[in-house]
Motif scaffolding. Structure first.
Motif, short mmCIF file in Angstrom:
data_model
loop_
_atom_site.label_atom_id
_atom_site.label_comp_id
_atom_site.label_asym_id
_atom_site.label_seq_id
_atom_site.Cartn_x
_atom_site.Cartn_y
_atom_site.Cartn_z
N THR A 34 -9.92 2.44 -6.16
CA THR A 34 -8.57 2.05 -5.75
C THR A 34 -7.65 2.15 -6.96
O THR A 34 -8.08 1.90 -8.09
CB THR A 34 -8.58 0.59 -5.22
OG1 THR A 34 -9.54 0.48 -4.19
CG2 THR A 34 -7.23 0.18 -4.70
N LEU A 84 0.87 -1.18 0.00
CA LEU A 84 0.00 0.00 0.00
C LEU A 84 0.91 1.23 0.00
O LEU A 84 1.42 1.66 1.03
CB LEU A 84 -0.93 -0.01 1.22
CG LEU A 84 -1.92 1.14 1.33
CD1 LEU A 84 -2.79 1.26 0.09
CD2 LEU A 84 -2.78 0.97 2.56
N ILE A 126 -2.17 0.80 -4.57
CA ILE A 126 -1.58 -0.51 -4.26
C ILE A 126 -0.59 -0.85 -5.37
O ILE A 126 -0.93 -0.78 -6.55
CB ILE A 126 -2.67 -1.58 -4.20
CG1 ILE A 126 -3.62 -1.26 -3.06
CG2 ILE A 126 -2.07 -2.97 -4.05
CD1 ILE A 126 -4.92 -1.99 -3.16
N ILE A 163 -6.90 -1.18 3.13
CA ILE A 163 -7.20 -0.11 2.17
C ILE A 163 -8.21 0.85 2.78
O ILE A 163 -8.05 2.08 2.72
CB ILE A 163 -7.73 -0.70 0.86
CG1 ILE A 163 -6.60 -1.44 0.14
CG2 ILE A 163 -8.32 0.37 -0.04
CD1 ILE A 163 -7.08 -2.30 -1.01
N PRO A 197 -6.68 4.95 -2.35
CA PRO A 197 -5.52 4.15 -1.96
C PRO A 197 -4.80 3.62 -3.20
O PRO A 197 -5.45 3.25 -4.19
CB PRO A 197 -6.12 2.99 -1.16
CG PRO A 197 -7.52 3.38 -0.88
CD PRO A 197 -7.94 4.33 -1.93
#
Length: 161
Positions: free
Chosen positions: A93, A50, A64, A154, A62
């Motif tokens: 995301t 992350l 990743i 997350i 977030p």
């Protein structure tokens, strides 16, 4: 395993991207946009994969890095590194990949079932293998790729930002 295809039989569309030497595909309907990699705001005590969060038009997203999640060696960020903004269980995301190549339409006959692998390898996130000309794509279910613990991390990162 059943692969859902469009009612018109035209096949299913996947966004093809690279992670290291492998090529993956995710359902194009999960993709919101593709962006160049930009610096992120890091979150303390977050898992290594992350990278942090970005502010995307007022939404905290977030980010990743799938390369870290897949334990790839020698991860570098260059002009080809991109962030694919996806809808992950109704949460926006971003996933960092080495590059995006194209959008492919695969017919059901081009999608092969996931081979049974031994040795405790986690393959639940693999929907199948797509075969196009001389290319082989690992077709990933992006929601299954992120486990319950990762989704919780997350959400926590988004709340902390």
């Amino acid at each position: 395993m059943t692969i859902q295809t469009k009612a018109d039989g035209a096949g299913e569309e996947f966004l093809a991207f690279r992670l290291g030497r492998e090529e993956y595909g995710i359902d194009i309907l999960k993709v919101q946009e593709i962006r160049g990699y930009e610096s992120v705001t890091q979150i303390a005590n977050a898992p290594a994969y992350l990278k942090g969060v970005i502010n995307l038009r007022g939404i905290i997203v977030p980010i990743i890095d799938l390369r870290i999640k897949f334990r790839q060696e020698k991860i570098s960020y260059d002009q080809y590194t991109v962030v694919i903004i996806v809808d992950l269980n109704q949460r926006t995301t971003g996933i960092v990949v080495d590059g995006v190549s194209d959008v492919l339409t695969l017919s059901q006959s081009q999608i092969k079932p996931t081979p049974q692998l031994s040795g405790g390898m986690e393959t639940d996130y693999i929907r199948g293998l797509g075969s196009v000309e001389n290319r082989m794509l690992i077709l990933a279910d992006i929601e299954k790729l992120m486990g319950v613990e990762e989704l919780a991390a997350i959400d926590a990162a988004a709340r902390a930002a």
